[in-house]
Motif scaffolding. Structure first.
Motif, PDB file in Angstrom:
ATOM      1  N   THR A  49      29.020  39.599  23.556  1.00 11.71           N
ATOM      2  CA  THR A  49      30.202  38.745  23.618  1.00 11.71           C
ATOM      3  C   THR A  49      31.306  39.412  24.427  1.00 11.71           C
ATOM      4  O   THR A  49      31.972  38.782  25.252  1.00 11.71           O
ATOM      5  N   GLU A  50      31.487  40.701  24.214  1.00 16.07           N
ATOM      6  CA  GLU A  50      32.512  41.446  24.935  1.00 16.07           C
ATOM      7  C   GLU A  50      32.180  41.531  26.427  1.00 16.07           C
ATOM      8  O   GLU A  50      33.053  41.360  27.280  1.00 16.07           O
ATOM      9  N   VAL A  51      30.908  41.777  26.754  1.00 20.02           N
ATOM     10  CA  VAL A  51      30.496  41.848  28.160  1.00 20.02           C
ATOM     11  C   VAL A  51      30.707  40.494  28.834  1.00 20.02           C
ATOM     12  O   VAL A  51      31.246  40.413  29.946  1.00 20.02           O
ATOM     13  N   ASP A  52      30.294  39.425  28.158  1.00 20.59           N
ATOM     14  CA  ASP A  52      30.461  38.082  28.733  1.00 20.59           C
ATOM     15  C   ASP A  52      31.935  37.784  29.013  1.00 20.59           C
ATOM     16  O   ASP A  52      32.288  37.236  30.066  1.00 20.59           O
ATOM     17  N   ALA A  53      32.801  38.129  28.076  1.00 22.99           N
ATOM     18  CA  ALA A  53      34.236  37.888  28.249  1.00 22.99           C
ATOM     19  C   ALA A  53      34.783  38.692  29.430  1.00 22.99           C
ATOM     20  O   ALA A  53      35.588  38.188  30.229  1.00 22.99           O
ATOM     21  N   PHE A  54      34.338  39.943  29.566  1.00 23.53           N
ATOM     22  CA  PHE A  54      34.824  40.772  30.670  1.00 23.53           C
ATOM     23  C   PHE A  54      34.307  40.244  32.003  1.00 23.53           C
ATOM     24  O   PHE A  54      35.032  40.246  33.001  1.00 23.53           O
ATOM     25  N   CYS A  55      33.066  39.771  32.033  1.00 21.39           N
ATOM     26  CA  CYS A  55      32.517  39.191  33.261  1.00 21.39           C
ATOM     27  C   CYS A  55      33.297  37.941  33.656  1.00 21.39           C
ATOM     28  O   CYS A  55      33.486  37.673  34.842  1.00 21.39           O
ATOM     29  N   GLU A  56      33.775  37.193  32.678  1.00 20.81           N
ATOM     30  CA  GLU A  56      34.627  36.031  32.979  1.00 20.81           C
ATOM     31  C   GLU A  56      35.940  36.483  33.616  1.00 20.81           C
ATOM     32  O   GLU A  56      36.460  35.825  34.514  1.00 20.81           O
ATOM     33  N   ARG A  57      36.492  37.610  33.145  1.00 20.55           N
ATOM     34  CA  ARG A  57      37.708  38.164  33.764  1.00 20.55           C
ATOM     35  C   ARG A  57      37.437  38.553  35.206  1.00 20.55           C
ATOM     36  O   ARG A  57      38.276  38.340  36.090  1.00 20.55           O
ATOM     37  N   ILE A  58      36.265  39.151  35.466  1.00 15.61           N
ATOM     38  CA  ILE A  58      35.900  39.525  36.836  1.00 15.61           C
ATOM     39  C   ILE A  58      35.809  38.265  37.699  1.00 15.61           C
ATOM     40  O   ILE A  58      36.341  38.215  38.813  1.00 15.61           O
ATOM     41  N   SER A  59      35.156  37.238  37.176  1.00 15.59           N
ATOM     42  CA  SER A  59      35.032  35.979  37.902  1.00 15.59           C
ATOM     43  C   SER A  59      36.413  35.398  38.213  1.00 15.59           C
ATOM     44  O   SER A  59      36.674  34.953  39.339  1.00 15.59           O
ATOM     45  N   ALA A  60      37.298  35.417  37.238  1.00 15.72           N
ATOM     46  CA  ALA A  60      38.649  34.898  37.432  1.00 15.72           C
ATOM     47  C   ALA A  60      39.404  35.712  38.485  1.00 15.72           C
ATOM     48  O   ALA A  60      40.149  35.155  39.296  1.00 15.72           O
ATOM     49  N   ALA A  61      39.192  37.030  38.502  1.00  8.32           N
ATOM     50  CA  ALA A  61      39.849  37.881  39.496  1.00  8.32           C
ATOM     51  C   ALA A  61      39.379  37.528  40.904  1.00  8.32           C
ATOM     52  O   ALA A  61      40.184  37.432  41.836  1.00  8.32           O
ATOM     53  N   PHE A  62      38.082  37.312  41.073  1.00 12.14           N
ATOM     54  CA  PHE A  62      37.569  36.960  42.390  1.00 12.14           C
ATOM     55  C   PHE A  62      37.980  35.549  42.797  1.00 12.14           C
ATOM     56  O   PHE A  62      38.060  35.252  43.982  1.00 12.14           O
ATOM     57  N   ALA A  63      38.248  34.696  41.840  1.00  5.93           N
ATOM     58  CA  ALA A  63      38.704  33.334  42.136  1.00  5.93           C
ATOM     59  C   ALA A  63      40.221  33.287  42.330  1.00  5.93           C
ATOM     60  O   ALA A  63      40.779  32.244  42.632  1.00  5.93           O
ATOM     61  N   GLY A  64      40.900  34.422  42.143  1.00  3.96           N
ATOM     62  CA  GLY A  64      42.346  34.484  42.320  1.00  3.96           C
ATOM     63  C   GLY A  64      43.130  33.990  41.128  1.00  3.96           C
ATOM     64  O   GLY A  64      44.328  33.750  41.221  1.00  3.96           O
ATOM     65  N   ARG A  65      42.479  33.857  39.976  1.00  3.73           N
ATOM     66  CA  ARG A  65      43.153  33.361  38.770  1.00  3.73           C
ATOM     67  C   ARG A  65      43.583  34.490  37.832  1.00  3.73           C
ATOM     68  O   ARG A  65      44.187  34.232  36.799  1.00  3.73           O
ATOM     69  N   ALA A  66      43.247  35.718  38.160  1.00  2.76           N
ATOM     70  CA  ALA A  66      43.604  36.853  37.298  1.00  2.76           C
ATOM     71  C   ALA A  66      43.702  38.112  38.150  1.00  2.76           C
ATOM     72  O   ALA A  66      43.147  38.176  39.244  1.00  2.76           O
ATOM     73  N   MET A  67      44.425  39.081  37.627  1.00  4.24           N
ATOM     74  CA  MET A  67      44.543  40.379  38.299  1.00  4.24           C
ATOM     75  C   MET A  67      43.625  41.366  37.602  1.00  4.24           C
ATOM     76  O   MET A  67      43.669  41.497  36.379  1.00  4.24           O
ATOM     77  N   LEU A  68      42.772  42.018  38.388  1.00  4.53           N
ATOM     78  CA  LEU A  68      41.865  43.020  37.849  1.00  4.53           C
ATOM     79  C   LEU A  68      41.534  43.971  38.984  1.00  4.53           C
ATOM     80  O   LEU A  68      41.096  43.538  40.056  1.00  4.53           O
ATOM     81  N   SER A  69      41.756  45.250  38.795  1.00  4.87           N
ATOM     82  CA  SER A  69      41.483  46.228  39.844  1.00  4.87           C
ATOM     83  C   SER A  69      40.113  46.865  39.628  1.00  4.87           C
ATOM     84  O   SER A  69      39.554  46.814  38.527  1.00  4.87           O
ATOM     85  N   ALA A  70      39.605  47.473  40.693  1.00  8.60           N
ATOM     86  CA  ALA A  70      38.335  48.190  40.581  1.00  8.60           C
ATOM     87  C   ALA A  70      38.464  49.309  39.543  1.00  8.60           C
ATOM     88  O   ALA A  70      37.533  49.560  38.779  1.00  8.60           O
ATOM     89  N   ALA A  71      39.610  49.959  39.492  1.00 10.91           N
ATOM     90  CA  ALA A  71      39.815  51.032  38.515  1.00 10.91           C
ATOM     91  C   ALA A  71      39.752  50.488  37.087  1.00 10.91           C
ATOM     92  O   ALA A  71      39.185  51.123  36.199  1.00 10.91           O
ATOM     93  N   GLN A  72      40.300  49.290  36.861  1.00 11.63           N
ATOM     94  CA  GLN A  72      40.233  48.698  35.517  1.00 11.63           C
ATOM     95  C   GLN A  72      38.798  48.362  35.134  1.00 11.63           C
ATOM     96  O   GLN A  72      38.406  48.510  33.982  1.00 11.63           O
ATOM     97  N   ILE A  73      38.007  47.931  36.110  1.00 10.06           N
ATOM     98  CA  ILE A  73      36.596  47.647  35.834  1.00 10.06           C
ATOM     99  C   ILE A  73      35.884  48.947  35.478  1.00 10.06           C
ATOM    100  O   ILE A  73      35.152  49.021  34.500  1.00 10.06           O
ATOM    101  N   ARG A  74      36.123  49.983  36.291  1.00 11.06           N
ATOM    102  CA  ARG A  74      35.454  51.270  36.049  1.00 11.06           C
ATOM    103  C   ARG A  74      35.836  51.892  34.714  1.00 11.06           C
ATOM    104  O   ARG A  74      35.021  52.526  34.060  1.00 11.06           O
ATOM    105  N   ASP A  75      37.098  51.730  34.340  1.00 13.63           N
ATOM    106  CA  ASP A  75      37.593  52.388  33.127  1.00 13.63           C
ATOM    107  C   ASP A  75      37.301  51.610  31.849  1.00 13.63           C
ATOM    108  O   ASP A  75      37.485  52.128  30.754  1.00 13.63           O
TER     109      ASP A  75
END
Length: 188
Positions: A27-53
């Motif tokens: 559930t946590e992975v799915d939610a985070f992947c949705e954040r990644i999707s939103a970042a690539f769609a321009g609907r959210a801010m997410l940096s590569a460092a935030q993904i790595r950390d």
């Protein structure tokens, strides 16, 4: 370019861990992947460092979670694509996950304030070796085992340094690429 990553996130399916192994909480992975999707769609801010950390919790006892290696590999690829997107570049579209041109154009960030980084000269030398190996694929170049064993030293005070987490994530991509290259040569 953003749409491609958005579709990749939606279409990604991770294997479940076998009985007795605890993977990442699905559930946590799915939610985070949705954040990644939103970042690539321009609907959210997410940096590569935030993904790595980001650290995922383990699946609850008695539940199978997502395979940790598959999730980590996916996040490594997402970081690389996000860096390309940030610079306005398109990643190499060919079948190889990494090309010599990709390596030559790569730039790492400086470490965050208060954190040590890898010596930039050591990393730059390694990048030259990786680019040469990828350009002249064959048994005489850098091996995946060599790449796994690389140990960059910390930068001395006052000298150029690279953010270790970014370099480590890229190193995972190099190891995966060289492994695939080696497997292709043994099959031929």
């Amino acid at each position: 370019m953003f749409g491609v990553m958005t579709e990749d996130v939606r279409d990604t399916r991770f294997a479940r861990t076998p009985a007795g192994h605890r993977g990442y909480d699905a559930t946590e992975v799915d939610a985070f992947c949705e954040r990644i999707s939103a970042a690539f769609a321009g609907r959210a801010m997410l940096s590569a460092a935030q993904i790595r950390d980001h650290e995922f919790a383990s699946a609850a006892l008695g539940h199978s979670g997502y395979d940790r290696d598959q999730v980590d590999d996916y996040l490594d690829r997402a970081c690389v694509k996000l860096e390309y997107a940030r610079r306005g570049d398109a990643p190499h579209p060919g079948p190889e996950p990494l090309s010599p041109r990709d390596v030559q154009r790569l730039r790492f960030s400086a470490p965050p304030a208060g954190r040590d980084g890898y010596a930039a000269t050591e990393v730059d030398t390694f990048l030259d070796v990786v680019a040469t190996t990828l350009a002249h694929a064959g048994p005489t170049g850098l091996s995946s085992q060599d790449a796994k064993a690389i140990d960059f030293g910390p930068a001395r005070p006052g000298l150029a340094a690279y953010y270790a987490d970014e370099v480590d994530a890229f190193l995972d991509v190099v190891v995966r690429t060289l492994t695939e290259q080696e497997q292709a040569h043994t099959v031929s």
